[in-house]
Design an enzyme around this catalytic site. Structure first.
Site, PDB file in Angstrom:
ATOM      1  CB  SER A   6     -23.539  33.347  21.756  1.00 24.67           C
ATOM      2  OG  SER A   6     -24.213  33.545  20.529  1.00 24.67           O
ATOM      3  CG  HIS A  31     -19.728  31.728  20.197  1.00 22.41           C
ATOM      4  ND1 HIS A  31     -18.859  30.695  19.936  1.00 22.41           N
ATOM      5  CD2 HIS A  31     -20.929  31.357  19.662  1.00 22.41           C
ATOM      6  CE1 HIS A  31     -19.490  29.747  19.268  1.00 22.41           C
ATOM      7  NE2 HIS A  31     -20.751  30.117  19.085  1.00 22.41           N
ATOM      8  CG  ASP A  33     -23.536  31.687  17.200  1.00 25.77           C
ATOM      9  OD1 ASP A  33     -22.914  30.617  17.134  1.00 25.77           O
ATOM     10  OD2 ASP A  33     -23.873  32.219  18.285  1.00 25.77           O
ATOM     11  CG  MET A  35     -26.861  30.812  12.094  1.00 25.81           C
ATOM     12  SD  MET A  35     -28.385  30.837  13.054  1.00 25.81           S
ATOM     13  CE  MET A  35     -27.726  30.744  14.722  1.00 25.81           C
ATOM     14  CG  HIS A  64     -20.505  28.204  15.763  1.00 24.35           C
ATOM     15  ND1 HIS A  64     -21.564  27.960  16.615  1.00 24.35           N
ATOM     16  CD2 HIS A  64     -20.413  27.095  14.980  1.00 24.35           C
ATOM     17  CE1 HIS A  64     -22.092  26.779  16.352  1.00 24.35           C
ATOM     18  NE2 HIS A  64     -21.426  26.233  15.352  1.00 24.35           N
ATOM     19  CG  MET A  66     -23.894  27.011  12.970  1.00 27.10           C
ATOM     20  SD  MET A  66     -24.965  27.723  14.224  1.00 27.10           S
ATOM     21  CE  MET A  66     -24.081  29.230  14.514  1.00 27.10           C
ATOM     22  CG  MET A 135     -23.431  22.425  17.744  1.00 30.43           C
ATOM     23  SD  MET A 135     -23.177  24.154  18.224  1.00 30.43           S
ATOM     24  CE  MET A 135     -24.820  24.641  18.769  1.00 30.43           C
ATOM     25  N   GLY A 142     -30.875  30.666  19.406  1.00 31.99           N
ATOM     26  CA  GLY A 142     -30.515  30.824  20.810  1.00 31.99           C
ATOM     27  C   GLY A 142     -31.685  30.396  21.688  1.00 31.99           C
ATOM     28  N   GLY A 143     -31.428  30.256  22.963  1.00 32.56           N
ATOM     29  CA  GLY A 143     -32.498  30.033  23.936  1.00 32.56           C
ATOM     30  C   GLY A 143     -33.126  28.657  23.943  1.00 32.56           C
ATOM     31  CG  ASP A 173     -22.702  27.200  20.858  1.00 36.85           C
ATOM     32  OD1 ASP A 173     -23.517  27.852  21.537  1.00 36.85           O
ATOM     33  OD2 ASP A 173     -22.418  27.464  19.677  1.00 36.85           O
ATOM     34  N   GLY A 174     -24.765  25.993  23.680  1.00 37.43           N
ATOM     35  CA  GLY A 174     -26.213  25.804  23.643  1.00 37.43           C
ATOM     36  C   GLY A 174     -26.801  25.440  24.997  1.00 37.43           C
TER      37      GLY A 174
HETATM   38  C1  DX5 Z   1     -26.923  28.230  18.282  1.00 35.81           C
HETATM   39  C2  DX5 Z   1     -25.651  29.033  18.425  1.00 35.81           C
HETATM   40  C3  DX5 Z   1     -25.338  29.365  19.813  1.00 35.81           C
HETATM   41  C4  DX5 Z   1     -26.396  30.194  20.515  1.00 35.81           C
HETATM   42  C5  DX5 Z   1     -26.413  29.775  21.936  1.00 35.81           C
HETATM   43  O1  DX5 Z   1     -27.016  27.718  17.018  1.00 35.81           O
HETATM   44  O2  DX5 Z   1     -24.538  28.311  17.899  1.00 35.81           O
HETATM   45  O3  DX5 Z   1     -24.048  29.962  19.951  1.00 35.81           O
HETATM   46  O4  DX5 Z   1     -26.170  31.583  20.434  1.00 35.81           O
HETATM   47  O5  DX5 Z   1     -27.483  30.374  22.563  1.00 35.81           O
HETATM   48  P1  DX5 Z   1     -27.958  29.953  24.021  1.00 35.81           P
HETATM   49  O6  DX5 Z   1     -26.777  30.138  24.945  1.00 35.81           O
HETATM   50  O7  DX5 Z   1     -29.057  30.928  24.299  1.00 35.81           O
HETATM   51  O8  DX5 Z   1     -28.413  28.531  23.968  1.00 35.81           O
HETATM   52 ZN    ZN Z   2     -22.471  29.092  18.375  1.00 35.30          ZN
END
Ligand code: DX5
Ligand code: ZN
Length: 214
Positions: A6, A31, A33, A35, A64, A66, A135, A142-143, A173-174
Protein backbone atom coordinates in the site's frame (compact mmCIF):
# COMPACT_ATOMS: atom_id res chain seq x y z
CA UNK A 1 0.93 -15.35 -2.14
CA UNK A 2 0.01 -12.23 -4.06
CA UNK A 3 1.60 -9.16 -2.43
CA UNK A 4 0.08 -5.70 -2.88
CA UNK A 5 2.09 -3.03 -1.03
CA UNK A 6 0.00 0.00 0.00
CA UNK A 7 1.49 3.28 -1.23
CA UNK A 8 -0.36 5.07 1.61
CA UNK A 9 2.80 4.47 3.67
CA UNK A 10 5.18 5.50 0.87
CA UNK A 11 7.27 8.68 1.04
CA UNK A 12 5.20 11.13 -1.04
CA UNK A 13 8.22 13.41 -1.38
CA UNK A 14 10.05 10.56 -3.08
CA UNK A 15 7.24 8.70 -4.81
CA UNK A 16 9.36 7.92 -7.87
CA UNK A 17 11.96 6.22 -5.72
CA UNK A 18 9.33 4.12 -3.93
CA UNK A 19 7.56 3.15 -7.17
CA UNK A 20 10.92 2.13 -8.68
CA UNK A 21 11.61 0.03 -5.59
CA UNK A 22 8.27 -1.76 -6.09
CA UNK A 23 9.05 -2.24 -9.79
CA UNK A 24 12.31 -4.00 -8.85
CA UNK A 25 10.73 -5.99 -6.00
CA UNK A 26 8.69 -9.19 -6.05
CA UNK A 27 5.47 -7.20 -5.38
CA UNK A 28 2.60 -8.25 -7.64
CA UNK A 29 0.32 -5.20 -7.50
CA UNK A 30 0.32 -1.58 -6.31
CA UNK A 31 -2.40 -0.99 -3.69
CA UNK A 32 -3.73 2.59 -3.92
CA UNK A 33 -5.95 3.87 -1.09
CA UNK A 34 -8.35 6.66 -2.03
CA UNK A 35 -10.14 8.33 0.93
CA UNK A 36 -12.76 11.08 0.77
CA UNK A 37 -13.09 12.24 4.39
CA UNK A 38 -16.77 11.12 4.33
CA UNK A 39 -16.80 7.33 4.06
CA UNK A 40 -13.68 7.27 6.27
CA UNK A 41 -12.38 9.90 8.71
CA UNK A 42 -9.34 10.75 6.60
CA UNK A 43 -8.37 12.09 3.16
CA UNK A 44 -5.51 10.55 1.20
CA UNK A 45 -4.94 11.20 -2.51
CA UNK A 46 -6.93 11.17 -5.72
CA UNK A 47 -6.68 10.74 -9.46
CA UNK A 48 -3.77 13.09 -10.28
CA UNK A 49 -1.53 11.10 -7.93
CA UNK A 50 -2.78 7.75 -9.27
CA UNK A 51 -2.17 8.96 -12.84
CA UNK A 52 1.39 9.92 -11.90
CA UNK A 53 2.04 6.54 -10.27
CA UNK A 54 0.53 4.78 -13.29
CA UNK A 55 3.08 6.34 -15.64
CA UNK A 56 5.93 4.73 -13.67
CA UNK A 57 4.32 1.53 -12.36
CA UNK A 58 5.19 -1.68 -14.20
CA UNK A 59 2.61 -3.84 -12.41
CA UNK A 60 -1.20 -3.82 -12.09
CA UNK A 61 -2.86 -1.10 -9.99
CA UNK A 62 -5.17 -2.36 -7.23
CA UNK A 63 -7.32 0.70 -6.44
CA UNK A 64 -9.16 0.67 -3.07
CA UNK A 65 -11.88 3.33 -2.98
CA UNK A 66 -12.87 4.35 0.55
CA UNK A 67 -15.40 6.85 -0.74
CA UNK A 68 -19.17 7.28 -0.94
CA UNK A 69 -20.79 6.60 -4.32
CA UNK A 70 -17.79 4.86 -5.93
CA UNK A 71 -20.04 3.92 -8.88
CA UNK A 72 -19.73 7.55 -10.06
CA UNK A 73 -16.02 7.04 -10.73
CA UNK A 74 -15.88 3.75 -12.65
CA UNK A 75 -14.79 5.32 -15.93
CA UNK A 76 -12.32 7.67 -14.21
CA UNK A 77 -10.70 4.74 -12.43
CA UNK A 78 -10.59 2.85 -15.74
CA UNK A 79 -8.83 5.87 -17.31
CA UNK A 80 -5.95 5.54 -14.81
CA UNK A 81 -5.27 2.13 -16.36
CA UNK A 82 -6.21 0.33 -13.11
CA UNK A 83 -6.55 -3.43 -13.32
CA UNK A 84 -8.63 -3.88 -10.15
CA UNK A 85 -11.31 -1.59 -8.70
CA UNK A 86 -12.22 -2.26 -5.05
CA UNK A 87 -15.51 -0.76 -3.82
CA UNK A 88 -16.92 -1.03 -0.31
CA UNK A 89 -20.10 -3.05 0.07
CA UNK A 90 -21.21 -0.47 2.64
CA UNK A 91 -20.92 2.34 0.05
CA UNK A 92 -22.90 0.64 -2.74
CA UNK A 93 -26.68 0.55 -2.57
CA UNK A 94 -26.88 -1.29 -5.91
CA UNK A 95 -23.81 -3.48 -5.59
CA UNK A 96 -24.78 -5.83 -8.42
CA UNK A 97 -25.04 -2.89 -10.83
CA UNK A 98 -21.72 -1.44 -9.66
CA UNK A 99 -19.96 -4.79 -10.11
CA UNK A 100 -21.37 -5.15 -13.63
CA UNK A 101 -20.26 -1.65 -14.60
CA UNK A 102 -16.70 -2.22 -13.29
CA UNK A 103 -16.47 -5.40 -15.36
CA UNK A 104 -18.00 -3.73 -18.42
CA UNK A 105 -15.26 -1.09 -18.11
CA UNK A 106 -12.69 -3.89 -18.46
CA UNK A 107 -11.47 -4.04 -14.85
CA UNK A 108 -11.52 -6.79 -12.24
CA UNK A 109 -14.34 -6.13 -9.76
CA UNK A 110 -13.52 -6.41 -6.07
CA UNK A 111 -15.83 -5.87 -3.10
CA UNK A 112 -14.44 -4.72 0.23
CA UNK A 113 -15.99 -5.47 3.63
CA UNK A 114 -15.43 -3.42 6.78
CA UNK A 115 -14.53 -5.43 9.91
CA UNK A 116 -18.15 -5.38 11.19
CA UNK A 117 -19.75 -6.43 7.87
CA UNK A 118 -20.35 -10.20 7.73
CA UNK A 119 -19.25 -12.29 4.73
CA UNK A 120 -22.83 -13.60 4.46
CA UNK A 121 -23.81 -10.26 2.90
CA UNK A 122 -21.97 -11.40 -0.25
CA UNK A 123 -23.77 -14.75 -0.61
CA UNK A 124 -25.83 -13.59 -3.60
CA UNK A 125 -22.97 -11.88 -5.45
CA UNK A 126 -20.02 -14.18 -4.78
CA UNK A 127 -20.24 -15.78 -8.24
CA UNK A 128 -19.95 -12.37 -9.91
CA UNK A 129 -16.97 -10.83 -8.13
CA UNK A 130 -13.31 -11.30 -9.02
CA UNK A 131 -12.08 -10.60 -5.51
CA UNK A 132 -13.26 -9.92 -1.96
CA UNK A 133 -11.13 -7.60 0.17
CA UNK A 134 -11.53 -8.09 3.91
CA UNK A 135 -10.53 -5.10 6.01
CA UNK A 136 -8.58 -6.31 9.04
CA UNK A 137 -8.58 -2.78 10.51
CA UNK A 138 -11.19 -0.03 10.38
CA UNK A 139 -10.33 1.74 7.12
CA UNK A 140 -8.85 5.22 7.10
CA UNK A 141 -5.31 4.93 8.43
CA UNK A 142 -2.15 2.91 8.01
CA UNK A 143 -0.29 1.35 10.91
CA UNK A 144 -3.26 0.07 12.93
CA UNK A 145 -3.50 -3.13 14.93
CA UNK A 146 -4.77 -6.25 13.18
CA UNK A 147 -8.32 -7.28 14.19
CA UNK A 148 -8.08 -10.91 15.24
CA UNK A 149 -11.59 -11.88 14.07
CA UNK A 150 -10.30 -11.56 10.48
CA UNK A 151 -8.72 -15.03 10.69
CA UNK A 152 -12.06 -16.76 11.35
CA UNK A 153 -13.74 -14.44 8.83
CA UNK A 154 -11.21 -15.45 6.15
CA UNK A 155 -11.99 -19.13 6.83
CA UNK A 156 -15.74 -18.45 6.49
CA UNK A 157 -15.21 -16.57 3.24
CA UNK A 158 -12.94 -19.34 1.87
CA UNK A 159 -15.67 -21.90 2.62
CA UNK A 160 -18.36 -19.73 0.98
CA UNK A 161 -16.26 -19.20 -2.17
CA UNK A 162 -15.34 -22.90 -2.49
CA UNK A 163 -18.91 -24.03 -1.88
CA UNK A 164 -20.25 -21.65 -4.55
CA UNK A 165 -17.56 -22.75 -7.03
CA UNK A 166 -16.57 -19.08 -7.33
CA UNK A 167 -13.10 -18.09 -8.55
CA UNK A 168 -13.02 -14.97 -6.36
CA UNK A 169 -9.68 -14.24 -4.71
CA UNK A 170 -9.45 -13.25 -1.05
CA UNK A 171 -7.36 -10.17 -0.25
CA UNK A 172 -6.69 -8.88 3.28
CA UNK A 173 -5.87 -5.28 4.19
CA UNK A 174 -4.64 -3.82 7.48
CA UNK A 175 -2.08 -4.77 10.10
CA UNK A 176 -0.46 -7.37 7.86
CA UNK A 177 3.02 -8.51 8.85
CA UNK A 178 4.81 -11.87 8.69
CA UNK A 179 3.03 -13.17 11.78
CA UNK A 180 -0.54 -12.20 10.81
CA UNK A 181 0.27 -12.93 7.15
CA UNK A 182 1.27 -16.53 7.89
CA UNK A 183 -1.99 -17.15 9.74
CA UNK A 184 -4.01 -15.49 6.97
CA UNK A 185 -2.28 -17.69 4.39
CA UNK A 186 -3.23 -20.75 6.41
CA UNK A 187 -6.85 -19.51 6.66
CA UNK A 188 -7.12 -19.22 2.88
CA UNK A 189 -6.04 -15.71 1.84
CA UNK A 190 -4.73 -15.30 -1.72
CA UNK A 191 -3.45 -11.72 -1.53
CA UNK A 192 -2.04 -9.52 1.23
CA UNK A 193 -1.92 -5.72 1.34
CA UNK A 194 0.86 -4.28 3.49
CA UNK A 195 1.65 -0.61 4.04
CA UNK A 196 3.62 0.30 7.15
CA UNK A 197 5.21 -3.16 7.39
CA UNK A 198 6.78 -2.71 3.93
CA UNK A 199 7.57 1.00 3.84
CA UNK A 200 8.61 1.22 7.49
CA UNK A 201 11.18 -1.54 7.01
CA UNK A 202 14.89 -0.95 6.54
CA UNK A 203 14.86 -3.28 3.54
CA UNK A 204 11.38 -3.12 1.96
CA UNK A 205 12.34 -5.41 -0.90
CA UNK A 206 13.29 -8.27 1.42
CA UNK A 207 10.09 -7.75 3.45
CA UNK A 208 8.10 -8.07 0.21
CA UNK A 209 10.02 -11.25 -0.67
CA UNK A 210 9.21 -12.73 2.76
CA UNK A 211 5.49 -11.96 2.39
CA UNK A 212 5.58 -13.42 -1.10
CA UNK A 213 6.96 -16.68 0.29
CA UNK A 214 4.11 -17.16 2.81
C1 DX5 B 1 -6.34 1.49 5.47
C2 DX5 B 1 -5.89 1.16 4.07
C3 DX5 B 1 -4.77 0.21 4.04
C4 DX5 B 1 -3.52 0.69 4.74
C5 DX5 B 1 -2.87 -0.50 5.34
O1 DX5 B 1 -7.54 2.14 5.43
O2 DX5 B 1 -6.96 0.58 3.31
O3 DX5 B 1 -4.47 -0.23 2.71
O4 DX5 B 1 -2.61 1.35 3.89
O5 DX5 B 1 -1.83 -0.08 6.15
P1 DX5 B 1 -1.08 -1.06 7.14
O6 DX5 B 1 -0.53 -2.20 6.32
O7 DX5 B 1 0.00 -0.19 7.70
O8 DX5 B 1 -2.06 -1.52 8.17
ZN1 ZN C 1 -6.43 -0.40 1.34
Amino acid sequence: MIVSPSLLSADFGNLDRDVEMLNRSEADWYHLDVMDGVFVPNISFGFPVIDAIATKAKKPLDVHLMIVNPDKFVSRVRDTGAAIMNVHQEACIHLNRTIQSIKAAGMKAAVTLNPATPVSTLEDIIGDVDMVLLMSVNPGFGGQKFIENTIAKTRRLRAMIDEAGSKALIEIDGGVNLETGARLAEAGADALVAGSFVFGAEHPESVIASLKAL
